[in-house]
Design an enzyme around this catalytic site. Structure first.
Site, PDB file in Angstrom:
ATOM      1  N   CYS A   4      36.904  35.009  48.667  1.00 62.27           N
ATOM      2  CA  CYS A   4      36.779  34.691  47.234  1.00 62.27           C
ATOM      3  C   CYS A   4      35.857  33.499  46.987  1.00 62.27           C
ATOM      4  CB  CYS A   4      38.150  34.459  46.623  1.00 62.27           C
ATOM      5  SG  CYS A   4      39.301  35.776  47.003  1.00 62.27           S
ATOM      6  N   ASN A  64      42.064  40.199  40.272  1.00 64.64           N
ATOM      7  CA  ASN A  64      41.327  39.349  41.203  1.00 64.64           C
ATOM      8  C   ASN A  64      40.266  40.217  41.895  1.00 64.64           C
ATOM      9  OD1 ASN A  64      40.501  37.951  43.493  1.00 64.64           O
ATOM     10  ND2 ASN A  64      42.538  37.201  44.000  1.00 64.64           N
ATOM     11  N   HIS A 110      37.450  30.793  40.493  1.00 71.03           N
ATOM     12  CA  HIS A 110      37.820  32.118  40.992  1.00 71.03           C
ATOM     13  C   HIS A 110      39.069  32.602  40.247  1.00 71.03           C
ATOM     14  CE1 HIS A 110      39.152  35.371  43.380  1.00 71.03           C
ATOM     15  NE2 HIS A 110      40.138  34.709  43.955  1.00 71.03           N
TER      16      HIS A 110
HETATM   17  N1  ACO Z   1      56.706  43.474  40.922  1.00 77.00           N
HETATM   18  C1  ACO Z   1      58.006  43.148  40.864  1.00 77.00           C
HETATM   19  N2  ACO Z   1      58.588  42.312  41.742  1.00 77.00           N
HETATM   20  C2  ACO Z   1      57.813  41.803  42.712  1.00 77.00           C
HETATM   21  C3  ACO Z   1      56.443  42.086  42.823  1.00 77.00           C
HETATM   22  C4  ACO Z   1      55.896  42.970  41.875  1.00 77.00           C
HETATM   23  N3  ACO Z   1      54.594  43.323  41.880  1.00 77.00           N
HETATM   24  N4  ACO Z   1      55.943  41.415  43.868  1.00 77.00           N
HETATM   25  C5  ACO Z   1      56.949  40.713  44.407  1.00 77.00           C
HETATM   26  N5  ACO Z   1      58.080  40.953  43.706  1.00 77.00           N
HETATM   27  C6  ACO Z   1      59.405  40.403  43.950  1.00 77.00           C
HETATM   28  C7  ACO Z   1      59.588  39.976  45.379  1.00 77.00           C
HETATM   29  O1  ACO Z   1      59.970  41.072  46.175  1.00 77.00           O
HETATM   30  C8  ACO Z   1      60.680  38.952  45.255  1.00 77.00           C
HETATM   31  O2  ACO Z   1      61.898  39.609  45.128  1.00 77.00           O
HETATM   32  P1  ACO Z   1      63.209  39.019  45.891  1.00 77.00           P
HETATM   33  O3  ACO Z   1      63.418  37.664  45.299  1.00 77.00           O
HETATM   34  O4  ACO Z   1      64.257  40.018  45.541  1.00 77.00           O
HETATM   35  O5  ACO Z   1      62.838  38.968  47.324  1.00 77.00           O
HETATM   36  C9  ACO Z   1      60.373  38.287  43.916  1.00 77.00           C
HETATM   37  O6  ACO Z   1      59.548  39.225  43.199  1.00 77.00           O
HETATM   38  C10 ACO Z   1      59.644  36.991  44.068  1.00 77.00           C
HETATM   39  O7  ACO Z   1      58.572  37.161  45.010  1.00 77.00           O
HETATM   40  P2  ACO Z   1      57.598  36.023  45.393  1.00 77.00           P
HETATM   41  O8  ACO Z   1      56.574  36.513  46.361  1.00 77.00           O
HETATM   42  O9  ACO Z   1      58.380  34.794  45.715  1.00 77.00           O
HETATM   43  O10 ACO Z   1      56.881  35.863  43.982  1.00 77.00           O
HETATM   44  P3  ACO Z   1      56.207  34.608  43.376  1.00 77.00           P
HETATM   45  O11 ACO Z   1      56.964  34.192  42.204  1.00 77.00           O
HETATM   46  O12 ACO Z   1      55.823  33.603  44.437  1.00 77.00           O
HETATM   47  O13 ACO Z   1      54.839  35.265  42.869  1.00 77.00           O
HETATM   48  C11 ACO Z   1      52.529  35.431  43.483  1.00 77.00           C
HETATM   49  C12 ACO Z   1      53.918  35.932  43.758  1.00 77.00           C
HETATM   50  C13 ACO Z   1      52.184  35.714  42.028  1.00 77.00           C
HETATM   51  C14 ACO Z   1      51.520  36.138  44.372  1.00 77.00           C
HETATM   52  C15 ACO Z   1      52.547  33.902  43.759  1.00 77.00           C
HETATM   53  O14 ACO Z   1      52.967  33.634  45.049  1.00 77.00           O
HETATM   54  C16 ACO Z   1      51.254  33.280  43.516  1.00 77.00           C
HETATM   55  O15 ACO Z   1      50.899  32.970  42.408  1.00 77.00           O
HETATM   56  N6  ACO Z   1      50.519  33.007  44.601  1.00 77.00           N
HETATM   57  C17 ACO Z   1      49.213  32.451  44.478  1.00 77.00           C
HETATM   58  C18 ACO Z   1      48.283  33.249  45.273  1.00 77.00           C
HETATM   59  C19 ACO Z   1      47.581  34.309  44.503  1.00 77.00           C
HETATM   60  O16 ACO Z   1      47.616  34.482  43.314  1.00 77.00           O
HETATM   61  N7  ACO Z   1      46.815  35.022  45.291  1.00 77.00           N
HETATM   62  C20 ACO Z   1      45.913  35.970  44.799  1.00 77.00           C
HETATM   63  C21 ACO Z   1      45.026  36.422  45.854  1.00 77.00           C
HETATM   64  S1  ACO Z   1      44.486  35.221  46.934  1.00 77.00           S
HETATM   65  C22 ACO Z   1      43.102  34.541  46.383  1.00 77.00           C
HETATM   66  O17 ACO Z   1      42.387  35.101  45.586  1.00 77.00           O
HETATM   67  C23 ACO Z   1      42.693  33.242  46.902  1.00 77.00           C
END
Ligand code: ACO
Length: 326
Positions: A113, A281, A251
């Site tokens: 990215c 993304n 990004h």
């Molecule tokens: N739909 C519904 N539920 C989901 C989904 C989905 N698509 N994905 C995960 N869940 C569930 C998980 O299974 C988990 O359930 P559980 O508690 O029963 O185990 C719950 O939601 C929470 O999951 P987490 O992975 O802890 O979710 P989080 O709140 O951390 O959000 C996210 C995930 C949005 C990816 C977050 O970690 C984030 O913002 N990360 C930043 C990285 C990012 O955005 N990366 C993008 C690509 S990388 C880049 O471009 C550099």
């Protein structure tokens, strides 16, 4: 006489098929509410028959149509991508053939990215070195790298391509940059493992069932990386150069990352442009898609004195910021 690179045109191409969160929720255990509240993404474009080179050739053709530049006058083409059609030929060489830029040399850059920022930096150095005109593109078909049964990653990404024409001028427009990498944290975001199926290869880790080539991400680690390393990278460069930015184009990974970075950097949120609601993304394509959209809307004006910050961050890990005047 010294010469420097300036962005003179922007262009983009998104595949036609648009997939909403609602549509994903029909075959995946997810919901529009979960995706949009955590990421800001509402829909994304995905290819149905095109590959990365097709998207990039179309984005390059937009650049040629807008600028009316003769493709034979282009000296180089750089494509940032982690989803090329082939390992060889490069997407950039496919673009060179597609737009008949017969005098250009062409190559791809792999920096996830941050790829567009790295490529723009390299292209600008090429111009400082004597070349007159280049095309820099970011293009991805991430839909082919995703495990569509993994809701934690499949909902985040989209396909698209965009880029700029970079031309030689007498005054510097890229004022400063700070590019960084940390390979030690590479496992936080991986994709495209290459299997070695030679009869001589012995490693157990090579077995298909043990290792998947799909994109995998540790969301928490990436989030922390942006808050710690990416924020410091932006802050230090802006402070060092006493830079008063009109706009920040980061990004487009996640709206929460942008909200929190704006807060952490104590910069008004309205200076941070965003469009991941429509495109998800798109990795190396996200910054040039955002830039082109802002230019088309008249928010960013290429022949102005506007000051702009571009920041990429992603797999590698890689990250980097550029200060530009337009
Ligand atoms: N739909 C519904 N539920 C989901 C989904 C989905 N698509 N994905 C995960 N869940 C569930 C998980 O299974 C988990 O359930 P559980 O508690 O029963 O185990 C719950 O939601 C929470 O999951 P987490 O992975 O802890 O979710 P989080 O709140 O951390 O959000 C996210 C995930 C949005 C990816 C977050 O970690 C984030 O913002 N990360 C930043 C990285 C990012 O955005 N990366 C993008 C690509 S990388 C880049 O471009 C550099």
């Amino acid at each position: 006489m010294n010469q420097y690179g300036k962005i003179t045109y922007t262009g983009s191409y998104l595949p036609e098929r648009n997939v909403t969160n609602e549509e994903l929720s029909q075959f995946m255990d997810t919901s529009d509410e979960w995706i949009s509240s955590r990421t800001g993404i509402r829909s994304r474009h995905v290819v149905t028959s095109e590959n990365t080179s097709d998207l990039c050739i179309k984005a390059a053709q937009v650049l040629l149509d807008k600028s009316q530049i003769d493709p034979e006058t282009i000296d180089f083409i750089i494509v940032a991508t982690i989803t090329p059609d082939y390992q060889m030929p490069s997407v950039a060489c496919q673009v060179q053939a597609g737009i008949k830029a017969v005098n250009a040399f062409a190559f791809d850059i792999s920096a996830a990215c941050s790829g567009f920022i790295y490529s723009l930096s390299i292209g600008e150095k090429m111009i400082r070195g004597g070349y007159k005109r280049g095309i820099i593109l970011g293009g991805e078909t991430l839909s082919k790298a995703l495990n569509w049964e993994d809701r934690t990653s499949a909902v985040l990404f989209g396909d698209g391509a965009a880029g700029v024409i970079l031309e030689a001028v007498e005054k510097p427009h890229l004022l400063a940059e700070k590019l960084q990498s940390d390979g030690q944290r590479g496992s936080a975001l991986t994709s495209g493992f290459q299997f070695n199926e030679s009869p001589f290869y012995q490693s157990e880790g090579n077995k298909r069932e043990q290792s998947s080539s799909f994109l995998k991400m540790n969301g928490r680690e990436i989030f922390d990386f942006t808050m710690n390393d990416v924020s410091k990278n932006i802050q230090s460069l802006v402070d060092e150069h006493d830079f008063e930015a009109d706009y920040f184009l980061l990004h487009q990974a996640n709206i929460r990352i942008i909200d929190k970075l704006a807060k952490k950097l104590k910069i008004p949120r309205e200076k941070f442009l965003s469009n991941m609601d429509k495109y998800g993304n798109t990795s190396a394509a996200s910054i040039p898609i955002l830039l082109d959209e802002a230019v088309n809307k008249g928010i960013i004006k290429l022949d102005s004195t506007q000051q702009v910050v571009l920041t990429g961050f992603g797999g590698g890990l890689t990250w980097g910021t550029m200060l530009l005047t337009l």
